[in-house]
Design a protein around this motif. Structure first.
Motif, short mmCIF file in Angstrom:
data_model
loop_
_atom_site.label_atom_id
_atom_site.label_comp_id
_atom_site.label_asym_id
_atom_site.label_seq_id
_atom_site.Cartn_x
_atom_site.Cartn_y
_atom_site.Cartn_z
N ARG A 1 0.91 -1.23 -0.02
CA ARG A 1 0.15 0.01 -0.17
C ARG A 1 0.85 1.15 -0.03
NH1 ARG A 1 -2.25 -3.46 3.90
NH2 ARG A 1 -4.39 -4.14 3.72
N GLN B 1 -11.87 -9.88 1.25
CA GLN B 1 -11.37 -8.60 0.65
C GLN B 1 -10.38 -8.77 -0.32
OE1 GLN B 1 -9.28 -6.83 4.21
NE2 GLN B 1 -9.12 -4.95 3.31
N THR B 2 -9.70 -10.06 -0.54
CA THR B 2 -8.92 -10.14 -1.82
C THR B 2 -9.70 -10.38 -2.91
OG1 THR B 2 -7.33 -11.23 -0.06
CG2 THR B 2 -7.07 -11.73 -2.40
N TYR C 1 -9.96 -7.78 -5.33
CA TYR C 1 -8.84 -7.49 -6.09
C TYR C 1 -8.77 -8.49 -7.36
CZ TYR C 1 -7.15 -4.27 -2.70
OH TYR C 1 -6.99 -3.21 -1.74
N ARG D 1 -1.39 -2.47 -6.86
CA ARG D 1 -1.75 -3.13 -5.98
C ARG D 1 -2.96 -4.34 -6.47
NH1 ARG D 1 -1.63 -4.55 -0.47
NH2 ARG D 1 -3.72 -5.12 0.50
N CYS E 1 -3.92 -13.49 -0.23
CA CYS E 1 -4.56 -12.79 1.05
C CYS E 1 -3.53 -12.50 2.06
CB CYS E 1 -5.74 -13.65 1.56
SG CYS E 1 -6.41 -12.87 3.01
N HIS F 1 -4.66 -8.92 3.73
CA HIS F 1 -5.94 -8.78 4.08
C HIS F 1 -6.18 -9.27 5.33
CE1 HIS F 1 -6.37 -7.67 -0.46
NE2 HIS F 1 -6.18 -6.47 0.08
N SER F 2 -7.33 -8.98 5.78
CA SER F 2 -7.98 -9.68 7.06
C SER F 2 -8.67 -10.71 6.78
CB SER F 2 -8.61 -8.75 8.06
OG SER F 2 -9.72 -8.06 7.09
N ASN F 3 -9.06 -10.88 5.46
CA ASN F 3 -10.05 -12.05 5.10
C ASN F 3 -10.05 -12.32 3.63
OD1 ASN F 3 -12.38 -10.73 3.99
ND2 ASN F 3 -12.56 -9.97 6.16
N SER G 1 -1.89 -6.76 8.39
CA SER G 1 -0.89 -6.14 7.48
C SER G 1 0.61 -6.25 8.06
CB SER G 1 -1.63 -4.52 7.27
OG SER G 1 -2.83 -4.32 6.68
N THR H 1 -4.46 -2.87 8.91
CA THR H 1 -5.03 -4.23 9.78
C THR H 1 -3.98 -4.88 10.54
OG1 THR H 1 -4.82 -5.68 8.15
CG2 THR H 1 -6.78 -4.32 8.07
#
Length: 348
Positions: free
Chosen positions: A198, A324-325, A328, A296, A314, A319-321, A232, A229
């Motif tokens: 990021r 979320q991935t 992308y 990203r 992930c 990523h937290s889960n 991260s 997160t």
């Protein structure tokens, strides 16, 4: 009602004996009487629960504290902007005034505001602010700060705006962008599409985070910055091109700077690296739509296109889960060709 200073105040006791004290924001007894009657009728109609925060101002203070304790600085920033626009649209008195219809009206207000101010906030920003208001109200429902559960699924993204979502760079575009960049911006480019960092992770990447023996970089909390997160915080293996760029940036860094990336500007601002990167690419490649976060998306798409498991992607991206991935994931032409080739042939 009673007067304190130049303003009149109002007290109300509900059926449980809980007292609500509120300023009526006026020194005119006639106007104060009208507002007190409005408040009393509201309480008699809705009969708030003991845990409920009735007034908007009280809830805003509670929510600000909740964000500070539980959310990242980026999320706090978006929420503050969203509430600022919300109060420009219409400042509510009671929390229950914010309904799906209210948010739909707010969404229309943002569109009108953008039309009058040269398209700002943009489509992505407007969707982000509406999403932030919905998240706020869902949080209120979760912690029982509002006594009702509402249908927030009625407030949907505008399909016309969905076309402006981030996509990804094909390999040919990456070659063109890499050829026109140099110095720390080239390092940012490589850390984006080869390592999936990021922009905040790039800006606050310290020299000590680079391990030349293990060929890795480590994302971890600093005194003036923390990861988005918990997941991260991670260690990422470096590709040769990225490692060479990091070594060059460290060698050319100003004396005494602990950072790997040392682009001029205010490091604490969200746009610290973004504006410099976009300006450098547009100067040489005006037809390519490029910004740091698009790198990203490119990183995730290329990994998944080459068969890397979603769970590994992930974890690499922090990523937290996995859900979320999945945001992308962008399909490629190679995936279409491979899928069609799996259809069995029929000869006749």
């Amino acid at each position: 009602m009673y007067q304190r200073g130049k303003k009149l105040y109002w007290d109300y006791y509900d059926g449980n004996g809980k007292r609500y004290r509120r300023t009526l924001q006026t020194a005119d007894p006639h106007e104060a009487s009208k507002r007190a009657k409005q408040h009393r009728l509201f309480f008699e109609r809705v009969q708030p629960t003991p845990e409920e925060i009735v007034f908007w101002g009280d809830f805003k203070r509670w929510y600000s504290k909740y964000l500070k304790e539980n959310k990242s600085p980026g999320t706090q920033y978006i929420a503050r902007l969203a509430l600022r626009y919300l109060e420009r649209y219409r400042k509510p008195i009671f929390l229950r005034e914010i309904t799906p219809d209210f948010v739909l009206g707010f969404k229309g207000f943002l569109q009108e505001y953008a039309n009058k101010h040269k398209g700002k906030p943009g489509a992505a920003g407007r969707n982000r602010y509406v999403k932030a208001v919905k998240a706020m109200m869902k949080t209120a429902e979760l912690f029982r700060k509002i006594g009702i559960v509402q249908q927030w699924g009625l407030v949907k993204r505008d399909k016309a705006e969905a076309t402006h979502r981030i996509t990804w760079h094909p390999l040919e575009e990456l070659r063109q962008i890499g050829a026109v960049l140099n110095g720390d911006l080239l390092t940012c480019f490589l850390l984006g599409w080869e390592e999936g960092l990021r922009r905040g992770e790039m800006a606050f990447l310290y020299k000590e985070d680079y391990n030349p023996q293990a060929h890795t970089i480590t994302i971890r909390a600093k005194e003036n910055w923390r990861p988005k997160t918990k997941k991260s915080a991670r260690t990422i293996p470096l590709r040769p091109a990225s490692e060479t760029a990091i070594q060059n940036s460290i060698a050319n860094a100003p004396t005494g700077s602990p950072y790997i990336i040392n682009v001029s500007g205010n490091r604490s601002k969200r746009t610290y690296l973004s504006c410099q990167y976009i300006r450098a690419v547009k100067q040489h490649l005006p037809l390519i739509h490029s910004f740091l976060h698009k790198l990203r998306h490119t990183y995730a798409t290329l990994l998944l296109d080459r068969g890397v498991h979603t769970k590994i992607v992930c974890d690499l991206m922090g990523h937290s889960n996995i859900l979320q991935t999945e945001q992308y994931i962008h399909t490629t032409q190679n995936q279409f060709v491979e899928a069609v080739s799996k259809i069995p042939s029929v000869y006749f």
